[in-house]
Each structure stands twice: as C-alpha cells, then as structure tokens.
Design a protein around this motif. Structure first.
Motif, mmCIF file in Angstrom:
data_model
loop_
_atom_site.group_PDB
_atom_site.id
_atom_site.type_symbol
_atom_site.label_atom_id
_atom_site.label_comp_id
_atom_site.label_asym_id
_atom_site.label_seq_id
_atom_site.Cartn_x
_atom_site.Cartn_y
_atom_site.Cartn_z
ATOM 1 N N ILE A 207 -6.250 -6.618 -3.690
ATOM 2 C CA ILE A 207 -5.315 -7.193 -2.725
ATOM 3 C C ILE A 207 -5.885 -7.076 -1.313
ATOM 4 C CG2 ILE A 207 -3.071 -6.849 -1.603
ATOM 5 C CD1 ILE A 207 -1.952 -6.081 -4.352
ATOM 6 N N VAL A 208 -6.383 -5.876 -0.970
ATOM 7 C CA VAL A 208 -6.945 -5.656 0.367
ATOM 8 C C VAL A 208 -8.204 -6.495 0.557
ATOM 9 C CG1 VAL A 208 -7.983 -3.952 1.914
ATOM 10 C CG2 VAL A 208 -5.959 -3.355 0.584
ATOM 11 N N SER B 41 -8.832 7.585 0.238
ATOM 12 C CA SER B 41 -8.901 6.127 0.070
ATOM 13 C C SER B 41 -7.799 5.415 0.841
ATOM 14 C CB SER B 41 -8.843 5.754 -1.417
ATOM 15 O OG SER B 41 -7.552 5.944 -1.966
ATOM 16 N N TYR B 42 -6.771 6.156 1.257
ATOM 17 C CA TYR B 42 -5.699 5.617 2.104
ATOM 18 C C TYR B 42 -5.856 6.100 3.554
ATOM 19 C CZ TYR B 42 -3.321 4.165 -2.176
ATOM 20 O OH TYR B 42 -3.009 3.568 -3.380
ATOM 21 N N ASN B 43 -7.073 6.484 3.902
ATOM 22 C CA ASN B 43 -7.391 6.919 5.271
ATOM 23 C C ASN B 43 -6.564 8.135 5.707
ATOM 24 O OD1 ASN B 43 -9.274 4.841 5.565
ATOM 25 N ND2 ASN B 43 -7.767 3.430 6.421
ATOM 26 N N GLU C 33 1.509 6.433 5.530
ATOM 27 C CA GLU C 33 1.972 5.064 5.664
ATOM 28 C C GLU C 33 0.901 4.224 6.347
ATOM 29 O OE1 GLU C 33 6.259 4.233 6.660
ATOM 30 O OE2 GLU C 33 6.113 6.278 7.434
ATOM 31 N N GLN C 34 0.914 2.925 6.047
ATOM 32 C CA GLN C 34 0.004 1.987 6.685
ATOM 33 C C GLN C 34 0.809 1.119 7.650
ATOM 34 O OE1 GLN C 34 -3.323 2.279 5.980
ATOM 35 N NE2 GLN C 34 -2.663 3.957 4.618
ATOM 36 N N PHE C 35 0.157 0.753 8.765
ATOM 37 C CA PHE C 35 0.819 -0.072 9.760
ATOM 38 C C PHE C 35 -0.057 -1.271 10.132
ATOM 39 C CE2 PHE C 35 2.911 4.046 10.241
ATOM 40 C CZ PHE C 35 4.243 3.654 10.223
ATOM 41 N N LEU C 36 0.499 -2.098 10.985
ATOM 42 C CA LEU C 36 -0.038 -3.420 11.290
ATOM 43 C C LEU C 36 -1.531 -3.444 11.574
ATOM 44 C CD1 LEU C 36 0.717 -6.404 11.767
ATOM 45 C CD2 LEU C 36 1.242 -5.803 14.134
ATOM 46 N N PHE C 37 -2.024 -2.499 12.364
ATOM 47 C CA PHE C 37 -3.420 -2.552 12.781
ATOM 48 C C PHE C 37 -4.292 -1.548 12.030
ATOM 49 C CE2 PHE C 37 -1.002 -4.121 16.499
ATOM 50 C CZ PHE C 37 -1.497 -5.423 16.498
ATOM 51 N N ASP C 38 -3.754 -0.940 10.966
ATOM 52 C CA ASP C 38 -4.571 -0.088 10.104
ATOM 53 C C ASP C 38 -5.420 -0.969 9.184
ATOM 54 O OD1 ASP C 38 -3.558 2.307 11.106
ATOM 55 O OD2 ASP C 38 -1.834 2.237 9.757
ATOM 56 N N SER C 39 -6.492 -0.393 8.693
ATOM 57 C CA SER C 39 -7.395 -1.171 7.846
ATOM 58 C C SER C 39 -7.918 -0.311 6.699
ATOM 59 C CB SER C 39 -8.571 -1.700 8.681
ATOM 60 O OG SER C 39 -9.455 -2.451 7.877
ATOM 61 N N LEU C 40 -7.442 -0.600 5.491
ATOM 62 C CA LEU C 40 -7.957 0.082 4.312
ATOM 63 C C LEU C 40 -9.271 -0.554 3.892
ATOM 64 C CD1 LEU C 40 -4.681 0.454 2.210
ATOM 65 C CD2 LEU C 40 -5.883 2.247 3.475
ATOM 66 N N ASP C 41 -10.140 0.244 3.293
ATOM 67 C CA ASP C 41 -11.448 -0.223 2.841
ATOM 68 C C ASP C 41 -11.354 -0.526 1.342
ATOM 69 O OD1 ASP C 41 -14.049 -0.559 1.970
ATOM 70 O OD2 ASP C 41 -14.860 1.051 3.202
ATOM 71 N N PRO C 42 -11.455 -1.790 0.943
ATOM 72 C CA PRO C 42 -11.324 -2.114 -0.484
ATOM 73 C C PRO C 42 -12.388 -1.453 -1.350
ATOM 74 C CG PRO C 42 -12.125 -4.016 0.757
ATOM 75 C CD PRO C 42 -11.691 -2.999 1.752
ATOM 76 N N GLN C 43 -13.586 -1.227 -0.785
ATOM 77 C CA GLN C 43 -14.643 -0.581 -1.569
ATOM 78 C C GLN C 43 -14.286 0.878 -1.853
ATOM 79 O OE1 GLN C 43 -17.612 -2.377 -2.636
ATOM 80 N NE2 GLN C 43 -17.461 -0.654 -4.065
ATOM 81 N N GLN C 44 -13.685 1.550 -0.870
ATOM 82 C CA GLN C 44 -13.265 2.933 -1.086
ATOM 83 C C GLN C 44 -12.181 3.016 -2.158
ATOM 84 O OE1 GLN C 44 -15.581 5.010 -0.013
ATOM 85 N NE2 GLN C 44 -14.298 6.263 1.307
ATOM 86 N N ALA D 178 0.830 -1.210 0.000
ATOM 87 C CA ALA D 178 0.000 0.000 0.000
ATOM 88 C C ALA D 178 0.861 1.255 0.000
ATOM 89 C CB ALA D 178 -0.940 0.001 1.213
ATOM 90 N N ASP D 179 1.936 1.248 0.785
ATOM 91 C CA ASP D 179 2.833 2.412 0.822
ATOM 92 C C ASP D 179 3.445 2.662 -0.551
ATOM 93 O OD1 ASP D 179 2.272 2.594 3.501
ATOM 94 O OD2 ASP D 179 4.208 1.835 4.190
ATOM 95 N N ALA D 180 3.890 1.584 -1.197
ATOM 96 C CA ALA D 180 4.497 1.715 -2.524
ATOM 97 C C ALA D 180 3.473 2.199 -3.543
ATOM 98 C CB ALA D 180 5.102 0.387 -2.961
ATOM 99 N N GLN D 181 2.264 1.676 -3.465
ATOM 100 C CA GLN D 181 1.209 2.086 -4.387
ATOM 101 C C GLN D 181 0.866 3.563 -4.202
ATOM 102 O OE1 GLN D 181 1.073 -0.323 -6.526
ATOM 103 N NE2 GLN D 181 -0.807 -1.456 -6.210
ATOM 104 N N GLN D 182 0.803 4.005 -2.957
ATOM 105 C CA GLN D 182 0.470 5.403 -2.695
ATOM 106 C C GLN D 182 1.568 6.335 -3.203
ATOM 107 O OE1 GLN D 182 -0.497 6.338 1.386
ATOM 108 N NE2 GLN D 182 -1.420 8.281 0.843
ATOM 109 N N ARG D 183 2.813 5.944 -3.013
ATOM 110 C CA ARG D 183 3.913 6.764 -3.537
ATOM 111 C C ARG D 183 3.844 6.872 -5.059
ATOM 112 N NH1 ARG D 183 6.901 3.954 0.462
ATOM 113 N NH2 ARG D 183 7.664 2.467 -1.086
ATOM 114 N N GLU D 184 3.503 5.758 -5.707
ATOM 115 C CA GLU D 184 3.394 5.772 -7.167
ATOM 116 C C GLU D 184 2.216 6.624 -7.620
ATOM 117 O OE1 GLU D 184 4.365 4.726 -11.171
ATOM 118 O OE2 GLU D 184 5.432 4.965 -9.271
ATOM 119 N N MET D 185 1.109 6.563 -6.892
ATOM 120 C CA MET D 185 -0.035 7.412 -7.217
ATOM 121 C C MET D 185 0.358 8.890 -7.133
ATOM 122 S SD MET D 185 -2.745 5.630 -8.046
ATOM 123 C CE MET D 185 -4.139 6.734 -7.799
ATOM 124 N N THR D 186 1.081 9.253 -6.081
ATOM 125 C CA THR D 186 1.501 10.649 -5.914
ATOM 126 C C THR D 186 2.416 11.076 -7.057
ATOM 127 O OG1 THR D 186 1.310 10.527 -3.504
ATOM 128 C CG2 THR D 186 2.715 12.261 -4.399
#
Length: 231
Positions: free
Chosen positions: A204-205, A129-131, A135-146, A40-48
């Motif tokens: 993936i999520v 969409s990345y809340n 960065e995302q961490f162990l107990f974070d939760s992305l919403d695949p629908q978002q 997710a971190d890599a994807q967000q960096r690429e989106m930016t």
C-alpha cells in the motif's frame, strides 16, 4: 525544519491543548491524517494485538523459559514489553534490540529466557518499521522496503522457531506439535497473519510513494539470515 513538518508540529501541539470534549479533539487530530495513515495505525494496532497473543502462546508452550525470570509471570513479561512505547532495552539480554535480540534467542550458549528475547526482538523490529511512532500523520513517511523486510524477517523467525535445535537435537523453543501430539497449527496461522499485515502495508505504501520493493530479500530465506532493520 521544513514548513510542512513545522506546521504539523504546531497543529498537534494546539490540538493537545484544546479544552473540552475529547472526541472533538480527536476529530481535529484526525484532520492531520491521510487514508494511508489510518490504515497504518490500524495495521500497527493489529500487529501489537497478535504479538501479545504470540507471547502468551510461547510461554504456555515453553513454561521452562518463564521460570528463568525470578518470580516472573506472563502478565509481568507482557507489561515489560508492551506497556511502554519506543525502544526496548533490557540488561538481561545484554541490551540487544531487534534482530540482535532474535539472534541471541537462538544462540546455543544463551541460558536466559528465550521467549522474552524473541518477543523483545520481534516487537522492536516491528516498531522500527513504523518509524518508532504509535501513530502516523500527514507528513510522515513509512519506508515500504523496511515494512517488506520486516515481513521477511518474520518468515525467518517462524522458520527458526520450528527448526532451531540444541546440541542434543531438541528444539530450542516448542511451537507446533511434536510427533505423537495432537495436531496444532495455531502458531502457523498466527505467523501467517503477522506476515500478511506487514506485506499488505508495504505494498500500500509502495503504491502511494510510487516505489517498488526489492524482492531479493526472499532469496535469503533459505539461509535464514535476518535483514537489518536500521535500529
């Protein structure tokens, strides 16, 4: 606060306070991430990175929009949008964010910088969409629908950029080549990459949390209606 979240909070505070080598601190910080967090971190960096590229391309294709910002330059506009994290709030577009900023960009009566409104809306929508986290961490939760809905909104945005016209029949913003111009598909390729990155992460999520995503959203593409992103 649930125990796992509390534990993660203490861990991150402790890691940021660690003296010594930055690489060691980073290694310890990475212990609080899952494989999907890294993705997710890599994807967000690429989106930016791709959104920054799109902003430059839109201003080059539509220099009249940049002139609406007194004394502004492409670099200054990029700084306004990308130099800070979190929500983007600008009085010049009536403090609109996300899809509301996108709607304003295509409003026939809007006399401001349409490229700026598009980018503020787009970047805010993706960040949501990345809340709103870098960065995302162990107990974070992305919403695949978002994430999935964000990808559909990017499709709608691409359609609007290529089709929305003013009362004289002229495109509100130029992207692809006009009749008689040399063929230019660079915008289409960039749209495709942006959409693909969001879709990939959505699935993936969804696999991680054992949830599907509703594809009903795709039925609205013909109406070119943006989906709300919970901003």
């Amino acid at each position: 606060m649930p125990l796992p979240k509390l534990f993660l909070g203490f861990l991150l505070v402790a890691l940021t306070a660690l003296p010594g080598c930055t690489s060691d601190s980073r290694l310890l910080k990475n212990l609080a991430k899952t494989d999907i967090d890294f993705i997710a971190d890599a994807q967000q960096r690429e989106m930016t990175r791709m959104m920054q590229s799109l902003m430059v391309k839109l201003y080059k294709r539509n220099p009249r929009e940049l002139k609406k910002a007194a004394g502004g330059s492409v670099e200054q506009r990029q700084q306004q949008v990308f130099a800070t994290t979190g929500r983007l709030v600008f009085a010049e577009i009536d403090n609109r964010q996300g899809t509301e900023a996108l709607e304003l960009a295509f409003a026939p009566t809007f006399s401001g910088d349409r490229v700026f409104a598009v980018m503020v809306g787009m970047v805010g929508m993706v960040r949501s969409s990345y809340n709103w986290q870098e960065e995302q961490f162990l107990f974070d939760s992305l919403d695949p629908q978002q994430l999935f809905n964000c990808a559909r909104n990017l499709e709608i945005l691409a359609w609007r950029l290529s089709n929305r016209r003013d009362a004289r029949g002229e495109l509100l913003l130029l992207t692809n080549n006009l009749p008689g111009e040399e063929e230019n598909l660079s915008f289409e390729r960039l749209y495709g990459k942006l959409i693909a990155v969001q879709d990939m992460l959505a699935f993936i999520v969804a696999g991680k949390v054992d949830r599907g995503v509703s594809r009903v959203a795709q039925g609205a593409l013909s109406a070119a209606v943006f989906f709300p992103m919970g901003l």
